[in-house]
Scaffold this active site. Structure first.
Site, PDB file in Angstrom:
ATOM      1  N   GLY A 114       0.079  -4.798   0.909  1.00 47.39           N
ATOM      2  CA  GLY A 114      -1.223  -4.636   0.259  1.00 47.39           C
ATOM      3  C   GLY A 114      -1.371  -5.453  -0.998  1.00 47.39           C
ATOM      4  O   GLY A 114      -2.480  -5.848  -1.367  1.00 47.39           O
ATOM      5  N   GLY A 164       0.827  -1.202   0.000  1.00 48.02           N
ATOM      6  CA  GLY A 164       0.000   0.000   0.000  1.00 48.02           C
ATOM      7  C   GLY A 164       0.860   1.249   0.000  1.00 48.02           C
ATOM      8  O   GLY A 164       2.028   1.219   0.392  1.00 48.02           O
ATOM      9  N   ASP A 218      -1.301  -7.014   7.920  1.00 48.29           N
ATOM     10  CA  ASP A 218      -2.756  -6.844   7.875  1.00 48.29           C
ATOM     11  C   ASP A 218      -3.325  -7.434   6.586  1.00 48.29           C
ATOM     12  O   ASP A 218      -2.925  -8.505   6.178  1.00 48.29           O
ATOM     13  CB  ASP A 218      -3.115  -5.363   8.056  1.00 48.29           C
ATOM     14  CG  ASP A 218      -2.588  -4.480   6.933  1.00 48.29           C
ATOM     15  OD1 ASP A 218      -1.607  -4.860   6.269  1.00 48.29           O
ATOM     16  OD2 ASP A 218      -3.166  -3.389   6.711  1.00 48.29           O
ATOM     17  N   GLU A 241       5.685  -5.703   7.488  1.00 52.13           N
ATOM     18  CA  GLU A 241       5.111  -4.576   8.230  1.00 52.13           C
ATOM     19  C   GLU A 241       5.760  -4.298   9.582  1.00 52.13           C
ATOM     20  O   GLU A 241       5.771  -3.154  10.034  1.00 52.13           O
ATOM     21  CB  GLU A 241       3.603  -4.794   8.416  1.00 52.13           C
ATOM     22  CG  GLU A 241       2.782  -4.603   7.155  1.00 52.13           C
ATOM     23  CD  GLU A 241       2.795  -5.802   6.232  1.00 52.13           C
ATOM     24  OE1 GLU A 241       2.197  -5.732   5.152  1.00 52.13           O
ATOM     25  OE2 GLU A 241       3.398  -6.834   6.601  1.00 52.13           O
TER      26      GLU A 241
END
Length: 396
Positions: free
Chosen positions: A129, A75, A160, A152
């Site tokens: 992402g 992301g 996530d 992350e």
């Protein structure tokens, strides 16, 4: 529903195959909010059409005069970072909107109709992402160029986009029935952000197929032709095509994969551990005779102590959840806690993507400084701001 357009996503249709081309090559096809919205609107339209399958791929990028493949590097967290710091050029709501809409898209992909399977071509980098866009689809095709990671914890965040659902459920550990216990490989990948190649992904059951990159154009054409068969019953029309292109030789060489070669030590250090401190102490004992343990300890010491402890707790909780929807709802609560102004996220992004010094100053700076109470606060409810998705099962 009216489609949303951005030049960073190029949707097209060939026969009854819907193609989503991530087109942000200057940032390795990093996912921004405009791409999320465009993809969401396109998939909604396709799901009520006669599309038989969807194909997701990335635009190659140029480096030193050479063209290199990329799927999606994650992301666009730098924009989220700027929004969280209330930079005038960024929408302050982005810290909520980005994660909310990204997770909704992840859920849509995870619950896609069975007669419209998603195929993701993991040629090049697949991180963060980009994993969320593809891991919940039915098919993930690795190549010799694949570099896969959930990194992350190195930027003060957590794995996530549904990571708390699929990581505890890796096929390596499907034979285990102990609820609340996450297999060693899952913990290892989530905490260290280890980079995996195609053979590792087949070994771990993360990729479903392995196809040499030189055959990808041929594969795409075969998928187009398969979706053009209107005489077949409404079902999965691409499974046979993918299997016919799968390079079975990779299965014969899995003993050479990094995860396979280090599986015993990975499980010894990471399997069933209920605290990061326990993992570290085990590695400390192992390092007398293990280069793997030494390297892994060095890696863990670079990560945010808060991210490490919150991530392990999230994996343990995630292993007990009943659906991908529940996992993403939990992750949204966590994401908003990580957006607080005192979060390690801002320091992690500063060090990695802004100043690019690679020397974040974590707070707290040690595992001992991260209390159980501090960890639990990352899972607190959000009241009227909760993300509500419901049930549904991922394809992994």
């Amino acid at each position: 529903m009216q489609p949303v357009f951005t030049t960073h996503l190029l949707p097209s249709r060939a026969s009854n195959l819907g193609i989503l081309q991530l087109n942000n090559p200057s940032s390795l096809n990093a996912l921004n909010l405009e791409m999320i919205r465009a993809m969401t609107s396109t998939l909604k339209i396709w799901q009520s059409s006669d599309i038989r399958a969807t194909l997701m791929e990335g635009t190659p990028y140029e480096k030193n005069g050479k063209t290199k493949p990329a799927f999606c590097a994650g992301g666009d967290v730098k924009k989220v970072y700027l929004a969280g710091l209330n930079k005038a050029s960024e929408d302050p709501q982005l810290t909520a909107d980005f994660f909310r809409e990204e997770y909704k898209l992840n859920y849509m992909i995870a619950t896609q109709p069975p007669h419209q399977p998603q195929i993701s071509i993991w040629d090049g980098v697949v991180m963060g992402g980009g994993v969320g866009l593809s891991i919940h689809g039915k098919y993930r095709v690795a190549t010799e160029n694949t570099i896969f990671a959930m990194p992350e914890t190195k930027i003060g965040l957590f794995p996530d986009v549904g990571g708390t659902w699929w990581i505890p459920r890796l096929k390596l550990y499907r034979d285990r029935q102990r609820k609340g216990v996450v297999g060693g490989v899952g913990n290892y990948l989530a905490l260290t952000g280890a980079r995996l190649k195609g053979d590792d992904l087949i070994y771990a059951g993360i990729a479903t197929h392995y196809v040499p990159s030189e055959r990808l154009i041929e594969l795409k054409q075969a998928l187009i032709e398969a979706t053009n068969d209107t005489t077949s019953s409404l079902g999965d029309c691409v499974a046979g095509v993918l299997m016919s292109f799968h390079d079975g030789k990779v299965n014969l060489d899995l003993d050479k994969a990094f995860l396979s070669k280090n599986r015993k030590e990975i499980d010894q250090a990471f399997d069933g551990k209920q605290s990061v401190e326990d993992i570290v102490s085990t590695l400390e004992i192992m390092k007398q005779d293990s280069q793997f343990a030494k390297t892994t300890l060095d890696t863990l010491r670079q990560m945010s102590p808060t991210s490490l402890k919150v991530t392990l707790e999230a994996l343990i909780r995630g292993s007990k959840l009943q659906s991908i929807g529940e996992a993403l709802e939990m992750e949204y609560r966590m994401s908003q806690a990580f957006m607080r102004e005192d979060s390690d996220f801002y320091e992690g992004i500063r060090a990695a993507l802004v100043d690019k010094c690679g020397q974040p100053k974590w707070n707290p700076s040690s595992l001992e400084g991260v209390t159980n109470g501090a960890v639990k606060r990352f899972f607190d409810g959000l009241g009227d701001s909760e993300l509500c998705l419901g049930g549904g099962s991922s394809k992994l």
